[in-house]
Design a protein around this motif. Structure first.
Motif, short mmCIF file in Angstrom:
data_model
loop_
_atom_site.label_atom_id
_atom_site.label_comp_id
_atom_site.label_asym_id
_atom_site.label_seq_id
_atom_site.Cartn_x
_atom_site.Cartn_y
_atom_site.Cartn_z
N ARG A 21 0.84 -1.20 0.00
CA ARG A 21 0.00 0.00 0.00
C ARG A 21 0.87 1.25 0.00
NH1 ARG A 21 -4.81 -1.65 4.30
NH2 ARG A 21 -5.50 -3.46 3.12
N GLN A 22 1.92 1.21 0.83
CA GLN A 22 2.82 2.36 0.90
C GLN A 22 3.50 2.57 -0.45
OE1 GLN A 22 5.64 2.17 4.07
NE2 GLN A 22 6.27 4.29 3.79
N GLN A 23 3.89 1.50 -1.11
CA GLN A 23 4.52 1.59 -2.42
C GLN A 23 3.57 2.22 -3.44
OE1 GLN A 23 5.83 -2.22 -3.80
NE2 GLN A 23 6.85 -1.39 -5.62
N ILE A 24 2.31 1.84 -3.40
CA ILE A 24 1.31 2.40 -4.32
C ILE A 24 1.10 3.89 -4.04
CG2 ILE A 24 -1.13 2.34 -4.97
CD1 ILE A 24 -1.00 -0.73 -4.47
N VAL A 25 0.99 4.24 -2.76
CA VAL A 25 0.80 5.65 -2.40
C VAL A 25 2.01 6.47 -2.81
CG1 VAL A 25 0.59 7.23 -0.44
CG2 VAL A 25 -0.84 5.19 -0.54
N GLU A 26 3.21 5.93 -2.58
CA GLU A 26 4.44 6.64 -2.97
C GLU A 26 4.48 6.87 -4.48
OE1 GLU A 26 7.54 7.27 -1.13
OE2 GLU A 26 6.57 6.87 0.80
N TRP A 55 -5.81 4.95 2.23
CA TRP A 55 -4.50 4.39 2.55
C TRP A 55 -3.54 5.51 2.94
CZ3 TRP A 55 -3.68 0.49 -2.06
CH2 TRP A 55 -4.52 -0.61 -1.87
N MET A 56 -3.62 6.66 2.26
CA MET A 56 -2.75 7.79 2.61
C MET A 56 -3.00 8.21 4.05
SD MET A 56 -2.94 10.05 -0.90
CE MET A 56 -2.12 11.47 -0.22
N ARG A 57 -4.25 8.31 4.43
CA ARG A 57 -4.58 8.68 5.81
C ARG A 57 -4.08 7.62 6.78
NH1 ARG A 57 -10.56 10.15 4.09
NH2 ARG A 57 -10.21 12.23 3.30
N GLN A 58 -4.29 6.36 6.44
CA GLN A 58 -3.90 5.25 7.30
C GLN A 58 -2.39 5.23 7.50
OE1 GLN A 58 -4.22 1.33 5.51
NE2 GLN A 58 -5.14 0.53 7.40
N LEU A 59 -1.64 5.58 6.46
CA LEU A 59 -0.19 5.53 6.52
C LEU A 59 0.43 6.85 6.98
CD1 LEU A 59 0.36 3.55 3.21
CD2 LEU A 59 0.65 2.67 5.53
N GLY A 60 -0.40 7.84 7.30
CA GLY A 60 0.10 9.10 7.86
C GLY A 60 0.55 10.12 6.83
N TYR A 61 -0.05 10.15 5.68
CA TYR A 61 0.31 11.10 4.63
C TYR A 61 -0.56 12.36 4.64
CZ TYR A 61 3.38 7.71 2.38
OH TYR A 61 4.38 6.83 2.10
N GLU A 62 -1.21 12.70 5.77
CA GLU A 62 -2.11 13.85 5.80
C GLU A 62 -1.41 15.17 5.49
OE1 GLU A 62 -2.26 11.51 8.18
OE2 GLU A 62 -4.34 10.99 8.50
N THR A 63 -0.13 15.29 5.85
CA THR A 63 0.58 16.56 5.66
C THR A 63 1.18 16.69 4.27
OG1 THR A 63 2.59 15.57 6.58
CG2 THR A 63 1.14 16.75 8.11
N ASP A 64 0.98 15.72 3.41
CA ASP A 64 1.51 15.76 2.06
C ASP A 64 0.91 16.95 1.30
OD1 ASP A 64 1.10 14.77 -0.98
OD2 ASP A 64 2.96 14.03 -0.11
N PRO A 65 1.71 17.64 0.49
CA PRO A 65 1.20 18.82 -0.24
C PRO A 65 -0.02 18.53 -1.11
CG PRO A 65 3.58 18.64 -0.48
CD PRO A 65 3.13 17.42 0.26
N LYS A 66 -0.04 17.37 -1.78
CA LYS A 66 -1.19 17.07 -2.62
C LYS A 66 -2.44 16.91 -1.77
CE LYS A 66 0.77 14.98 -6.72
NZ LYS A 66 0.73 13.85 -7.62
#
Length: 135
Positions: A21-26, A55-66
């Motif tokens: 999942r992290q690989q897909i989000v990345e 998945w982004m939320r689950q993996l902690g990507y909330e602060t990502d610019p997009k």
């Protein structure tokens, strides 16, 4: 088929491990591809129904610019809707006030006609059986 598809294969969303999942989000964040295209690449499904965002939320990507950009756009849309709602409510108030003023004016004119007919003893209102004049 590229290397990632061979490693991950086509799976259902619940079958992906956290690292996959992290690989897909990345990949989504690092490329300019749409979520739909990436989703189809890994699952074979055309619609992703917001799964990558979850998945982004689950993996902690909330602060990502997009993601922040998405949040700002949603806030802007909601602000525009509330502004439009306030403008509509103000317009409704103005129209209600105009209606009240019109009703008061009509009542005042009726009273003036009644007083004039009574005191001056003249008929101001048109009779219902009156025929139009011919020219």
């Amino acid at each position: 088929m590229n290397k990632r598809q061979i490693i991950l294969g086509l799976k259902r969303p619940s079958e992906f491990t956290l690292s996959e999942r992290q690989q897909i989000v990345e990949e989504y964040l690092s490329t300019k591809c749409k979520k739909r295209d990436i989703w189809e690449k890994y699952t074979g499904e055309k619609e992703e129904h917001g799964q990558i965002l979850r998945w982004m939320r689950q993996l902690g990507y909330e602060t990502d610019p997009k993601y922040s950009k998405l949040a700002i756009n949603k806030t802007d849309i909601m602000a525009k809707q509330t502004i439009e709602e306030l403008q509509m409510k103000e317009k409704i108030k103005q129209l209600e006030q105009a209606l009240v003023n019109s009703e008061l004016r009509a009542t005042a004119l009726e009273m003036m006609i009644e007083v004039a007919e009574k005191e001056l003893k003249i008929n101001i209102r048109k009779k219902s059986n009156t025929k139009p004049s011919s020219k």
